[in-house]
Design an enzyme around this catalytic site. Sequence first.
Site, PDB file in Angstrom:
ATOM      1  N   TYR A   1     -27.995   3.128  15.089  1.00 24.69           N
ATOM      2  CA  TYR A   1     -26.967   2.439  15.963  1.00 24.69           C
ATOM      3  C   TYR A   1     -27.490   2.803  17.438  1.00 24.69           C
ATOM      4  O   TYR A   1     -28.034   3.748  17.436  1.00 24.69           O
ATOM      5  CB  TYR A   1     -25.739   2.624  15.782  1.00 24.69           C
ATOM      6  CG  TYR A   1     -24.628   1.930  16.525  1.00 24.69           C
ATOM      7  CD1 TYR A   1     -24.723   0.658  16.711  1.00 24.69           C
ATOM      8  CD2 TYR A   1     -23.791   2.793  17.283  1.00 24.69           C
ATOM      9  CE1 TYR A   1     -23.663  -0.286  17.610  1.00 24.69           C
ATOM     10  CE2 TYR A   1     -22.653   2.180  18.053  1.00 24.69           C
ATOM     11  CZ  TYR A   1     -22.838   0.623  18.191  1.00 24.69           C
ATOM     12  OH  TYR A   1     -21.947  -0.078  19.116  1.00 24.69           O
TER      13      TYR A   1
ATOM     14  N   TYR B   1     -18.205   6.597  20.040  1.00 24.51           N
ATOM     15  CA  TYR B   1     -18.781   6.817  19.114  1.00 24.51           C
ATOM     16  C   TYR B   1     -19.174   8.473  19.029  1.00 24.51           C
ATOM     17  O   TYR B   1     -20.498   8.796  19.216  1.00 24.51           O
ATOM     18  CB  TYR B   1     -20.273   6.185  19.002  1.00 24.51           C
ATOM     19  CG  TYR B   1     -20.869   5.932  17.616  1.00 24.51           C
ATOM     20  CD1 TYR B   1     -20.593   5.066  16.669  1.00 24.51           C
ATOM     21  CD2 TYR B   1     -22.183   6.409  17.472  1.00 24.51           C
ATOM     22  CE1 TYR B   1     -21.240   4.904  15.364  1.00 24.51           C
ATOM     23  CE2 TYR B   1     -22.851   6.253  16.239  1.00 24.51           C
ATOM     24  CZ  TYR B   1     -22.546   5.731  15.310  1.00 24.51           C
ATOM     25  OH  TYR B   1     -23.375   5.442  14.232  1.00 24.51           O
TER      26      TYR B   1
HETATM   27  P1  NAD Z   1     -20.421   1.605   4.642  1.00 25.76           P
HETATM   28  O1  NAD Z   1     -19.102   1.956   4.523  1.00 25.76           O
HETATM   29  O2  NAD Z   1     -20.409   0.295   3.799  1.00 25.76           O
HETATM   30  O3  NAD Z   1     -21.468   2.483   4.260  1.00 25.76           O
HETATM   31  C1  NAD Z   1     -21.363   3.708   4.474  1.00 25.76           C
HETATM   32  C2  NAD Z   1     -21.646   4.223   3.070  1.00 25.76           C
HETATM   33  O4  NAD Z   1     -21.817   5.847   3.143  1.00 25.76           O
HETATM   34  C3  NAD Z   1     -20.271   4.386   2.235  1.00 25.76           C
HETATM   35  O5  NAD Z   1     -20.573   3.706   1.066  1.00 25.76           O
HETATM   36  C4  NAD Z   1     -19.888   5.824   2.087  1.00 25.76           C
HETATM   37  O6  NAD Z   1     -19.455   6.014   0.727  1.00 25.76           O
HETATM   38  C5  NAD Z   1     -21.349   6.329   1.981  1.00 25.76           C
HETATM   39  N1  NAD Z   1     -21.350   7.703   2.219  1.00 25.76           N
HETATM   40  C6  NAD Z   1     -20.466   8.519   3.015  1.00 25.76           C
HETATM   41  N2  NAD Z   1     -21.095  10.123   2.881  1.00 25.76           N
HETATM   42  C7  NAD Z   1     -21.930   9.890   2.103  1.00 25.76           C
HETATM   43  C8  NAD Z   1     -22.574  11.250   1.382  1.00 25.76           C
HETATM   44  N3  NAD Z   1     -22.214  12.255   1.708  1.00 25.76           N
HETATM   45  N4  NAD Z   1     -23.371  10.804   0.224  1.00 25.76           N
HETATM   46  C9  NAD Z   1     -23.521   9.693  -0.097  1.00 25.76           C
HETATM   47  N5  NAD Z   1     -22.919   8.441   0.539  1.00 25.76           N
HETATM   48  C10 NAD Z   1     -22.167   8.643   1.723  1.00 25.76           C
HETATM   49  O7  NAD Z   1     -20.496   1.120   6.110  1.00 25.76           O
HETATM   50  P2  NAD Z   1     -21.799   0.755   6.946  1.00 25.76           P
HETATM   51  O8  NAD Z   1     -21.372   0.513   8.392  1.00 25.76           O
HETATM   52  O9  NAD Z   1     -22.375  -0.600   6.354  1.00 25.76           O
HETATM   53  O10 NAD Z   1     -22.806   1.708   7.011  1.00 25.76           O
HETATM   54  C11 NAD Z   1     -24.078   1.799   6.508  1.00 25.76           C
HETATM   55  C12 NAD Z   1     -24.991   2.275   7.530  1.00 25.76           C
HETATM   56  O11 NAD Z   1     -24.971   1.112   8.626  1.00 25.76           O
HETATM   57  C13 NAD Z   1     -24.597   3.637   8.223  1.00 25.76           C
HETATM   58  O12 NAD Z   1     -25.897   4.221   8.398  1.00 25.76           O
HETATM   59  C14 NAD Z   1     -24.062   3.091   9.417  1.00 25.76           C
HETATM   60  O13 NAD Z   1     -24.186   4.065  10.485  1.00 25.76           O
HETATM   61  C15 NAD Z   1     -25.097   2.019   9.861  1.00 25.76           C
HETATM   62  N6  NAD Z   1     -24.588   1.176  10.960  1.00 25.76           N
HETATM   63  C16 NAD Z   1     -23.453   0.626  10.932  1.00 25.76           C
HETATM   64  C17 NAD Z   1     -22.957  -0.267  11.836  1.00 25.76           C
HETATM   65  C18 NAD Z   1     -21.525  -1.010  11.909  1.00 25.76           C
HETATM   66  O14 NAD Z   1     -21.164  -1.548  12.606  1.00 25.76           O
HETATM   67  N7  NAD Z   1     -20.960  -1.147  10.792  1.00 25.76           N
HETATM   68  C19 NAD Z   1     -23.681  -0.542  12.974  1.00 25.76           C
HETATM   69  C20 NAD Z   1     -24.894   0.158  13.201  1.00 25.76           C
HETATM   70  C21 NAD Z   1     -25.477   0.769  12.033  1.00 25.76           C
END
Ligand code: NAD
Length: 286
Positions: free
Chosen positions: A172, A182
Amino acid sequence: RGKRAFIAGVADDNGYGWAIAKSLAAAGAEILVGTWVPALNIFETSLRRGKFDESRKLPDGSLMEITKVYPLDAVFDSPEDVPDDVKANKRYAGSSNWTVKEVAETVKNDFGTIDILVHSLANGPEVKNPLLETSRKGYLAAVSASSYSFISLLQHFLPIMNPGGATISLTYIASERTIPGYGGGMSSAKAALESDTRVLAYEAGRKGKIRVNTISAGPLGSRAAKAIGFIEKMIEYSYGNAPLQKELLADEVGNTAAFLASPLASAITGSTIYVDNGLNTMGLAL
Ligand code: NAD
């Protein structure tokens, strides 16, 4: 032969991990997922009861098949690292072999090799705290769960990745520009993840002919994002200020991941690829 993907960080059908799984499945890959141990039960139950059937639909009308769901906690590398209180926790005690090393071993025993490794997980217990009010413990926890977890996954899966394979993580833009809200060291964790993408691309490229890239995604109302607290504002901001004034679909990130994992991207490694309707390019929007 079809490719096999392991996607870490899928626990519902709202996040980027799910969308990436679908795009890879639509391109013909076999899908294995790693699900955070505390979320495993509800995810498997929902899958079994058909709660995700609508969102399992692929463009050709068939349903995405998940060959196997592995319990995973990516903050623990091997059983020796697990503290007693976690071991005793009911949700953890009900599953086994969920440290990174054990998951890689189990995947090896089950399937031999994989071609694609996806890291779609992050966690920062103090994400709501400004960096200036973040504790050492909270900061290190954010980096452990969100950055080192990728190093650990690659370390343990590289030996079972077929040459020519690819890895993808999600980052991000808070890593490079200040995004108030954040917090908790999450911005630092993403900066580490992007830097590690370059170094690991070199190391895994030389060692195993594996490509390493990260997708800098725009805002999506996933479960993790809702926990941060201001995702609706970020989506609105993007809509108002990005070159492309449209909703960002998780599938657009999924499709980019499928491209990056494919031979079409055979010369792309060590890169941070923006999938954000172009928001990152703006200085001032009028
Ligand atoms: P999401 O909730 O679908 O995914 C995050 C996942 O991480 C969850 O399934 C959670 O159970 C898992 N998790 C947390 N701690 C963990 C651990 N110790 N071991 C294994 N799994 C663990 O949400 P998302 O937003 O799709 O996130 C996925 C990626 O995308 C992340 O890296 C997030 O930072 C990144 N991201 C998200 C956004 C946004 O706006 N949603 C923007 C940019 C980047």
